[in-house]
Design a protein around this motif. Structure first.
Motif, mmCIF file in Angstrom:
data_model
loop_
_atom_site.group_PDB
_atom_site.id
_atom_site.type_symbol
_atom_site.label_atom_id
_atom_site.label_comp_id
_atom_site.label_asym_id
_atom_site.label_seq_id
_atom_site.Cartn_x
_atom_site.Cartn_y
_atom_site.Cartn_z
ATOM 1 N N ALA A 138 12.267 -30.825 53.577
ATOM 2 C CA ALA A 138 13.164 -31.967 53.767
ATOM 3 C C ALA A 138 13.644 -31.968 55.198
ATOM 4 N N ALA A 140 16.136 -33.328 58.106
ATOM 5 C CA ALA A 140 17.442 -33.973 58.258
ATOM 6 C C ALA A 140 17.457 -34.954 59.402
ATOM 7 N N SER A 174 13.264 -28.577 47.739
ATOM 8 C CA SER A 174 13.682 -27.942 48.996
ATOM 9 C C SER A 174 14.978 -27.167 48.757
ATOM 10 N N ARG A 182 18.747 -28.124 47.514
ATOM 11 C CA ARG A 182 19.570 -29.062 48.267
ATOM 12 C C ARG A 182 18.958 -30.447 48.307
ATOM 13 N N HIS A 183 17.628 -30.535 48.375
ATOM 14 C CA HIS A 183 16.963 -31.829 48.518
ATOM 15 C C HIS A 183 15.701 -31.882 47.651
ATOM 16 N N THR A 227 18.989 -41.883 51.396
ATOM 17 C CA THR A 227 18.192 -40.678 51.624
ATOM 18 C C THR A 227 18.429 -40.169 53.029
ATOM 19 N N GLU A 228 17.991 -38.936 53.262
ATOM 20 C CA GLU A 228 18.034 -38.374 54.606
ATOM 21 C C GLU A 228 16.688 -38.595 55.274
ATOM 22 N N ALA A 232 14.336 -37.694 52.076
ATOM 23 C CA ALA A 232 14.760 -36.553 51.266
ATOM 24 C C ALA A 232 16.008 -36.950 50.494
ATOM 25 N N LEU A 233 15.991 -36.658 49.213
ATOM 26 C CA LEU A 233 17.116 -37.015 48.340
ATOM 27 C C LEU A 233 18.045 -35.802 48.219
ATOM 28 N N ALA A 234 19.293 -35.953 48.662
ATOM 29 C CA ALA A 234 20.275 -34.867 48.552
ATOM 30 C C ALA A 234 20.762 -34.767 47.117
ATOM 31 N N ALA A 297 17.597 -35.237 39.897
ATOM 32 C CA ALA A 297 17.060 -36.183 40.878
ATOM 33 C C ALA A 297 16.669 -37.492 40.212
ATOM 34 N N ARG A 309 23.959 -39.005 52.857
ATOM 35 C CA ARG A 309 24.031 -38.245 54.106
ATOM 36 C C ARG A 309 23.040 -38.817 55.123
#
Length: 636
Positions: A138, A140, A174, A182-183, A227-228, A232-234, A297, A309
């Motif tokens: 993931a 950031a 991740s 976290r993701h 998403t980031e 990426a899904l937190a 998720a 985020r």
């Protein structure tokens, strides 16, 4: 003044640059240190917020210990898996997603049965990606392009028989360095293909719509999820294991399951059997099953309740990371005492509190970035300022000690407490003593300058010691003489007594001092003392660049002229009857010598005469000052 403001401005600029550098790393997602430091803060926010109700539209079908015991094997045979999928399919779920890898072929009969069961309902099978060692699943980084998606070296796909009967989704998760999920990378690149994640494909199959990507958001149907970078899904955990509705597969296999637990729901099938190895530590549970992480998720994509985020949140983080260290530096420059540190503490607590409040609304503000940006510069600047303050304090202390040598201690203390002391003249009663070395002027013409200076230094030292000992102050040293006041900075009924004692003390100390001088010098000098008591005018004299405190008036003039009277009568001390009467019984200090008086004496420059007492040392009595009677001699 310029330096005073320049140093904080330079320090604030450097602190802002430090914060900007950290903000840039945060924006790019390239700081593992920030991630490591942020992890305990985010976990603490989960714990403080506590578990949340999980959405109703998802059910986990767990292959648990009871199921394994019932079937008698693990992994479950393909025929039993086919039975499990068929039984759930008859309960009309929205989709069935199997968090199980079928990468190796099994018995043909079982594979065909499972493929048939999967083909009879909307289903998703798990695939897994193999990444390079140390690769980040993931990113950031804000604004990641599709080419920056996580790229797998190889995909582990279900066998062809099953893959043709079902959709595929990648189940990779991740985690941070401590192993906490976290993701979820929602999109993964494999060669020229972009493959959706297991949760994304499951939701897409369940509602029958493809996802729409827009900036840092992903929408399926009417639900948009932030998403980031790299899509990426937190993860925003709901609670410990079982928070998302979980049903044992043994109930479905035995026909005892409640159909309402699966109807119109997304069903995620996965292993929760003890020792299965598919578990992760989370803030709520040290062993949350992997199937529940994926189900979490799925719930985020269905409800849009994941952690936000994205770029805007990171922009807030970065802005605070730049502004906070600048603010802290200015606060310390403004006030390094308790109030400055108190304000810094309040601001720090306020930011941490804000991150907690934002977290309850699904916004992941960084608690670490602004504090890491602000606290080190503040501590360095504060320590530097304290060090400079210490240097300034030492320098001021040295200056103060130096200045105290130019003013008596009692006056120095009074001036420090009241800088306006004696700006306006004050009339008050005081005793005044003048002492002067006779013969010194002629002697100084013969002696070298260094010897003259050392003689004066010794004489001035004993005068100062005797004045302080008897609570007087040396108003001024005048070459080989001095003026001593008793009554400054504040008058006292004991001033006359102290003055009389000082006269005798000065005589004895000066005589002792002269005995230590070479004979050729001691034989050529003497001393005389005049003392009087009366009203003086105490004030500051001098200009704007230099002032000194002194006393003027007739009392001062008379005391000065009395030295001439003492010299004319070959006496050590000539004191006025006014001082003698004001001292009263204190005159017993004259027991070490001969006191004569009173004499009506004319004072030069003054009309009339005043009664005067004369005192001489008696060397025969100097060694037995205690217990001796005073010998008075009246004038003939």
């Amino acid at each position: 003044m310029r330096r005073r403001f320049a140093i904080p401005l330079i320090a604030a600029a450097l602190a802002g640059l430090w914060g900007a550098g950290l903000a840039f790393l945060h924006w790019q997602g390239n700081s593992s240190l920030l991630d490591r430091l942020e992890a305990p803060f985010i976990d603490l926010r989960f714990v403080i917020q506590g578990p949340r109700p999980a959405p109703e539209g998802i059910t986990i079908l767990a292959i648990d210990d009871e199921t394994v015991q019932q079937v008698g094997a693990y992994p479950l045979p393909r025929t039993r898996m086919a039975q499990l999928v068929s039984n759930v399919g008859r309960m009309r779920p929205k989709a069935i997603a199997l968090d199980i890898l079928f990468v190796d072929p099994g018995p043909t009969e079982g594979d065909l049965a499972l493929a048939k069961a999967l083909g009879g309902t909307r289903s998703v099978l798990a695939a897994a990606g193999l990444f390079e060692r140390g690769a980040k699943l993931a990113s950031a980084s804000v604004g990641t392009a599709p080419g920056d998606l996580p790229t797998v070296q190889r995909l582990l796909l279900p066998i062809e028989t099953l893959a043709r009967a079902s959709a595929l989704g990648v189940v990779n998760i991740s985690t941070d360095p401590s192993g906490v999920p976290r993701h979820i990378p929602l999109l993964i690149r494999s060669g020229a293909q972009i493959i959706p994640s297991f949760p994304l494909r499951t939701v897409s199959v369940a509602i029958g719509q493809d996802p729409v990507l827009s900036g840092d958001k992903l929408a399926i149907g009417n639900v948009a999820t932030g998403t980031e970078g790299g899509y990426a899904l937190a993860l925003r955990f709901y609670g410990p294991a079982g928070t998302i509705r979980t049903v044992s597969a043994s109930q479905v296999l035995s026909g005892q399951a409640d159909g309402d637990a699966f109807r119109d729901r997304i069903v995620v099938i996965g292993a929760t059997v003890t020792g299965g190895g598919d578990a992760f530590p989370t803030p709520f549970d040290p062993v949350l099953p992997g199937v529940e992480v994926l189900a979490t998720a799925v719930a985020h994509l269905m409800q849009g309740d994941g952690l936000v985020r994205g770029g805007r949140v990171r922009l807030v983080d970065g802005s605070v990371a730049i502004l906070l260290p600048v603010l802290f530096v200015f606060l310390l420059a403004w006030h390094r005492g308790i109030w400055g540190f108190a304000v810094i503490t309040v601001v720090t607590i306020a930011w941490i509190g804000l991150t907690f409040v934002a977290f309850t609304r699904g916004i992941w503000l960084s608690a670490t970035l602004p504090l890491l940006a602000a606290l080190p510069p503040a501590m360095i600047f504060g320590a530097a300022e304290l060090w400079l303050d210490r240097l300034r304090a030492d320098r001021l202390s040295l200056q103060s000690r130096t200045l105290r040598r130019f003013q008596p201690p009692s006056l120095t203390k009074r001036l420090a407490e009241d800088p306006a002391f004696l700006m306006k003249p004050v009339r008050q009663k005081a005793a005044v003593i003048f002492i002067d070395l006779s013969g010194f002027t002629g002697l100084s013409e013969l002696l070298p300058l260094d010897e003259t200076r050392e003689m004066l230094r010794g004489f001035h030292a004993l005068v100062d010691q005797e004045a302080v000992h008897h609570r007087g102050i040396v108003a001024s040293f005048m070459g080989d003489g001095a003026m001593i006041l008793f009554g400054l900075p504040d008058s006292s009924p004991e001033d006359a007594c102290h003055a009389v004692g000082a006269c005798v003390g000065l005589c004895l100390r000066t005589e002792e001092w002269m005995t230590r001088l070479p004979d050729g010098i001691a034989s050529r000098i003497g001393f005389k003392i005049g003392a009087h008591f009366g009203e003086i005018i105490a004030s500051r004299l001098g200009g704007d660049s230099h002032q000194h405190i002194t006393a003027i008036g007739d009392t001062v003039n008379v005391a000065s002229r009395l030295m001439e009277v003492a010299a004319a009568h070959d006496a050590d001390v000539a004191l006025s009857d006014e001082l003698h009467r004001a001292a009263g019984d204190a005159c017993s200090v004259f027991e070490s010598g001969l006191l004569e008086g009173t004499f009506p004496t004319a004072i030069r420059g003054r009309s009339g005469s005043i009664p005067v007492w004369l005192w001489r040392r008696d060397r025969r009595l100097s060694h037995m000052r205690s217990g001796s009677g005073v010998r008075h001699r009246s004038p003939s």
